[in-house]
Scaffold this active site. Structure first.
Site, PDB file in Angstrom:
ATOM      1  N   GLY A  46      56.930  28.902  66.110  1.00 18.38           N
ATOM      2  CA  GLY A  46      55.826  28.505  65.247  1.00 18.38           C
ATOM      3  C   GLY A  46      55.799  27.028  64.876  1.00 18.38           C
ATOM      4  O   GLY A  46      54.975  26.610  64.064  1.00 18.38           O
ATOM      5  N   GLU A  95      63.457  30.199  68.031  1.00 18.58           N
ATOM      6  CA  GLU A  95      62.844  30.697  69.267  1.00 18.58           C
ATOM      7  C   GLU A  95      61.480  30.049  69.404  1.00 18.58           C
ATOM      8  O   GLU A  95      60.444  30.685  69.377  1.00 18.58           O
ATOM      9  CB  GLU A  95      62.768  32.231  69.306  1.00 18.58           C
ATOM     10  CG  GLU A  95      62.168  32.856  68.094  1.00 18.58           C
ATOM     11  CD  GLU A  95      62.180  34.384  68.120  1.00 18.58           C
ATOM     12  OE1 GLU A  95      63.063  34.986  68.745  1.00 18.58           O
ATOM     13  OE2 GLU A  95      61.287  34.953  67.487  1.00 18.58           O
ATOM     14  N   GLY A 114      58.564  27.944  71.251  1.00 20.05           N
ATOM     15  CA  GLY A 114      57.968  27.829  72.577  1.00 20.05           C
ATOM     16  C   GLY A 114      57.113  26.573  72.660  1.00 20.05           C
ATOM     17  O   GLY A 114      57.415  25.622  73.370  1.00 20.05           O
ATOM     18  N   TYR A 119      40.247  30.215  69.891  1.00 19.53           N
ATOM     19  CA  TYR A 119      40.476  29.821  68.491  1.00 19.53           C
ATOM     20  C   TYR A 119      39.663  28.601  68.075  1.00 19.53           C
ATOM     21  O   TYR A 119      39.862  28.089  66.976  1.00 19.53           O
ATOM     22  CB  TYR A 119      41.946  29.397  68.266  1.00 19.53           C
ATOM     23  CG  TYR A 119      43.034  30.286  68.761  1.00 19.53           C
ATOM     24  CD1 TYR A 119      43.207  31.577  68.256  1.00 19.53           C
ATOM     25  CD2 TYR A 119      43.944  29.815  69.702  1.00 19.53           C
ATOM     26  CE1 TYR A 119      44.264  32.358  68.693  1.00 19.53           C
ATOM     27  CE2 TYR A 119      45.002  30.605  70.142  1.00 19.53           C
ATOM     28  CZ  TYR A 119      45.152  31.865  69.635  1.00 19.53           C
ATOM     29  OH  TYR A 119      46.190  32.633  70.059  1.00 19.53           O
ATOM     30  N   CYS A 140      30.680  33.192  82.531  1.00 20.84           N
ATOM     31  CA  CYS A 140      29.432  33.640  81.918  1.00 20.84           C
ATOM     32  C   CYS A 140      29.720  34.010  80.461  1.00 20.84           C
ATOM     33  O   CYS A 140      29.584  35.166  80.050  1.00 20.84           O
ATOM     34  CB  CYS A 140      28.869  34.838  82.671  1.00 20.84           C
ATOM     35  SG  CYS A 140      28.633  34.476  84.401  1.00 20.84           S
TER      36      CYS A 140
HETATM   37  C1  LIG Z   1      55.043  33.603  69.900  1.00 21.83           C
HETATM   38  C2  LIG Z   1      56.376  33.772  69.353  1.00 21.83           C
HETATM   39  C3  LIG Z   1      57.298  32.719  69.412  1.00 21.83           C
HETATM   40  C4  LIG Z   1      56.968  31.363  69.928  1.00 21.83           C
HETATM   41  O1  LIG Z   1      55.961  30.776  69.199  1.00 21.83           O
HETATM   42  P1  LIG Z   1      55.618  29.229  69.414  1.00 21.83           P
HETATM   43  O2  LIG Z   1      54.394  29.042  68.584  1.00 21.83           O
HETATM   44  O3  LIG Z   1      55.350  29.058  70.854  1.00 21.83           O
HETATM   45  O4  LIG Z   1      56.787  28.467  68.955  1.00 21.83           O
HETATM   46  C5  LIG Z   1      58.564  32.971  68.943  1.00 21.83           C
HETATM   47  N1  LIG Z   1      58.915  34.162  68.452  1.00 21.83           N
HETATM   48  C6  LIG Z   1      58.052  35.179  68.390  1.00 21.83           C
HETATM   49  C7  LIG Z   1      58.505  36.468  67.836  1.00 21.83           C
HETATM   50  C8  LIG Z   1      56.757  35.019  68.821  1.00 21.83           C
HETATM   51  O5  LIG Z   1      55.898  36.033  68.735  1.00 21.83           O
END
Ligand SMILES: *Cc1c(COP(=O)(O)O)cnc(C)c1O
Length: 421
Positions: free
Chosen positions: A230, A272, A274, A314, A341
């Protein structure tokens, strides 16, 4: 205002396009590695610190392999993602399974690979035990409810489908302990694309408080805390990246206060993330197919929402650069569209850009996470290729573009034979 630059010139792009027709996503290996090292270094005070890259953000084994070389683990949320990291050679506590509404096949695969299982619900304790048995190490996902305000994208925690309530999680540790589980972790994720660094420090505080409470009430020692993902990225030129050194400093201070000073066991910190790992280092490279003038001016690209869903879904901002016209004044207003479309198939609305011509190369920024990954096949649009710009400047194709044959592969309809009137 910060500028958003490209790691390649128009000439370099033209050379790449000679071998790899547009549209494609291209990732900058050097920048990804540098960013990974910086992220890791920010937390070098914490023994056992690990970032589990959220595979769903960019599920390409080449990228996961690069991040593994930088010491990252992998956070998976499905069977396919577990299989992907298995093929990269990962196993054991390099992998975390954070999923929800989890089917038994997924738990079973995670257990087979010795991955750390993160439970999303108290009922999953019994489900896991009944179907495959409990592993020695278990993590649980905490939903703080109204103890924490969610951010805009993920909403209020009490509305979110994820995690255990406060009471449930304490009960969960008691149950797991009584059933012989030996190692415990705690996880939470209450934000998405959050740019406020203090938010992550507060999240750590919330978990540190919970850890002390669990220790007191359930007699359980928690040995790792996963702060989730996040972490946001500056999609807009005027936004600022989250300063992970500042976040780390803030967390360290709380760690000393709440963990060390309270005589609790050393705690390994995990993330975690991403988006913040690969997001800014991917680019969607496309060409202008058509210019159209009606009540508005449209620049129609050869990419569409199937290549990048975020703006259409979004209303998310993605910066747009017309290659070779970086320095030209942005005097013209365009809607930059794809060919679906669907009227929300627009990468940008009323965006001020330099004068665009047919065949111009248009680059869409920050597609390194939740870009190609969220692609789909609506309107029979084929998924694009993914390329890697190597550290030595070479370009490697790390996923070929989908073909029409791929598209029809799951249909075994045999024309006239199967469909006689
Ligand atoms: C989507 C998600 C992430 C990664 O989120 P990012 O916004 O890419 O950092 C990590 N943990 C869980 C459980 C997620 O659902």
């Amino acid at each position: 205002m910060a500028e958003k630059n490209l790691p390649f010139s128009k000439e370099q792009l033209e050379n790449i396009i000679e071998n790899h027709p547009t549209p494609f996503h291209i990732y900058d290996e050097k920048a990804i590695r540098e960013n990974a090292r910086k992220f890791k270094k920010a937390f070098d005070w914490n023994e056992g610190f690990k970032e589990y890259f959220a595979v769903k953000a960019t599920p390409n084994p080449y990228l996961v392999k690069i991040l593994r070389e930088e010491g990252f683990g992998a956070d998976c949320s499905s069977e396919a993602e577990l299989e992907l990291v298995k093929r990269v050679g990962m196993s054991g506590n390099e992998i975390m399974l954070t999923s929800n509404d989890t089917p038994v096949s997924e738990f079973s695969k995670a257990k087979e690979m010795d991955a750390i299982i993160n439970l999303d619900d108290i009922s999953h304790i019994e489900y896991l035990e009944k179907n495959i048995g409990l592993p020695e190490t278990i993590c649980m996902r905490y939903n703080p409810g109204d103890l924490k305000e969610g951010n805009l994208l993920i909403g209020h925690p009490e509305e979110a489908k994820y995690g255990f309530t406060h009471e449930q999680i304490i009960e969960g540790y008691r149950i797991l302990k009584s059933k012989g589980v030996k190692n415990f972790g705690v996880h939470t994720m209450v934000a998405s694309n959050e740019l406020d660094p203090d938010y992550f420090i507060e999240t750590a505080e919330l978990l540190f408080n919970l850890i002390a409470e669990v220790n007191e009430k359930a007699g359980v020692v928690i040995s790792f805390a996963n702060l989730g993902g996040g972490i946001g990225i500056p999609y807009k030129p005027e936004q600022k990246a989250v300063d992970m050194e500042y976040v780390s400093e803030g967390i360290k201070k709380l760690y000393e206060e709440k963990i060390t000073a309270n005589g609790l066991q050393p705690l390994k910190l995990y993330f975690e993330s991403g988006r913040a790992i690969t997001g800014p280092y991917g680019y969607l490279v496309t060409k202008v197919l058509h210019l159209k003038e009606t009540y508005k001016r449209f620049a129609g690209l050869d990419a569409s929402m199937v290549d990048l869903m975020r703006p259409g879904m979004y209303g998310a901002y993605h910066h747009v650069t017309v290659a070779g016209k970086e320095k030209e004044p942005h005097t013209e207003k365009y809607d930059v569209t794809g060919s679906l479309c669907e009227n929300n198939d627009k990468f940008a609305i009323d965006r001020m850009l330099p004068e665009i011509e047919v065949d111009d190369i248009v680059v869409i920024h920050d597609t390194g996470a939740h870009g190609h990954a969220m692609g789909f096949n609506y309107n029979g649009k084929l998924r694009s290729a993914e390329l890697l710009l190597r550290e030595n400047g070479e370009v490697t194709q790390i996923r070929r573009p989908q073909t029409l044959e791929d598209y029809f592969e799951t249909l075994d309809f045999d024309g006239l034979k199967d469909f006689k009137a």
